[in-house]
Design a protein around this motif. Structure first.
Motif, PDB file in Angstrom:
ATOM      1  N   ASP A   1       0.807  -1.221   0.000  1.00 42.75           N
ATOM      2  CA  ASP A   1       0.000   0.000   0.000  1.00 42.75           C
ATOM      3  C   ASP A   1       0.847   1.282   0.000  1.00 42.75           C
ATOM      4  OD1 ASP A   1      -2.337  -1.347  -0.295  1.00 42.75           O
ATOM      5  OD2 ASP A   1      -2.976  -1.156   1.793  1.00 42.75           O
ATOM      6  N   PRO A   2       1.907   1.399   0.833  1.00 45.14           N
ATOM      7  CA  PRO A   2       2.739   2.614   0.743  1.00 45.14           C
ATOM      8  C   PRO A   2       3.432   2.743  -0.620  1.00 45.14           C
ATOM      9  CG  PRO A   2       3.175   1.458   2.791  1.00 45.14           C
ATOM     10  CD  PRO A   2       2.287   0.577   1.977  1.00 45.14           C
TER      11      PRO A   2
ATOM     12  N   GLU B   1       0.971   4.085  -3.223  1.00 47.29           N
ATOM     13  CA  GLU B   1       0.658   5.504  -3.055  1.00 47.29           C
ATOM     14  C   GLU B   1       1.665   6.386  -3.783  1.00 47.29           C
ATOM     15  OE1 GLU B   1       0.411   6.326   1.096  1.00 47.29           O
ATOM     16  OE2 GLU B   1      -1.367   5.084   1.377  1.00 47.29           O
ATOM     17  N   LYS B   2       2.916   5.900  -3.896  1.00 43.11           N
ATOM     18  CA  LYS B   2       3.974   6.698  -4.517  1.00 43.11           C
ATOM     19  C   LYS B   2       4.256   6.279  -5.961  1.00 43.11           C
ATOM     20  CE  LYS B   2       6.184   7.180  -0.056  1.00 43.11           C
ATOM     21  NZ  LYS B   2       7.265   6.726   0.786  1.00 43.11           N
TER      22      LYS B   2
ATOM     23  N   ARG C   1      -5.680   4.728  -9.958  1.00 44.59           N
ATOM     24  CA  ARG C   1      -6.787   4.568  -9.015  1.00 44.59           C
ATOM     25  C   ARG C   1      -8.105   4.904  -9.718  1.00 44.59           C
ATOM     26  NH1 ARG C   1      -6.427   4.431  -3.547  1.00 44.59           N
ATOM     27  NH2 ARG C   1      -4.244   4.978  -3.753  1.00 44.59           N
TER      28      ARG C   1
END
Length: 136
Positions: free
Chosen positions: A94-95, A98-99, A113
């Motif tokens: 997940d981290p 995000e990047k 997304r």
């Protein structure tokens, strides 16, 4: 005369009911197809819970997370990326997602997304949606 007018009126009602039914069915079918088309390509990953089922005739490999270099224990949540099929722990990937928009193992491109309201995106341009959903 009265019988003929009743028959013509009932034929008019029958034609109207058929036309309305066909148009409602067409709209419903269109919305289902549009919903499917909009939501399908946006699928970034599938989340699953690890359950070990041992069978005496078949040994299956345990899911392995290449980010933290650990095997998945029973009951842990993992994500399988649909672009390449690699599995990762939820708290590891997940981290990264995000990047980055690529798989950390093979660098396969992951779809962006999905929009919050995918059916609205069919009829309204993204700039207009961002204009009204932008937080001040």
């Amino acid at each position: 005369m009265f019988a003929e007018s009743v028959i013509s009126f009932s034929q008019l009602i029958a034609k109207t009911v058929i036309i309305v039914s066909l148009s409602l069915f067409s709209i419903r079918l269109f919305l289902r197809l549009a919903s499917f088309l909009v939501s399908r390509p946006w699928r970034r990953y599938r989340t699953f819970t690890v359950r070990h089922r041992r069978r005496w005739w078949k040994k299956t490999a345990q899911p392995y997370c290449p980010i933290c270099l650990q095997d998945a224990a029973e009951g842990e949540k993992m994500r399988r990326l649909t672009a390449c099929g690699h599995c990762f722990h939820v708290e590891c990937i997940d981290p990264w997602l995000e990047k980055q928009s690529t798989c950390p193992q093979c660098r396969a491109q992951i779809p962006p997304r999905p929009p919050e309201y995918p059916l609205v995106a069919l009829f309204v341009s993204p700039g207009v949606i961002e204009l009204f959903t932008k937080e001040l």
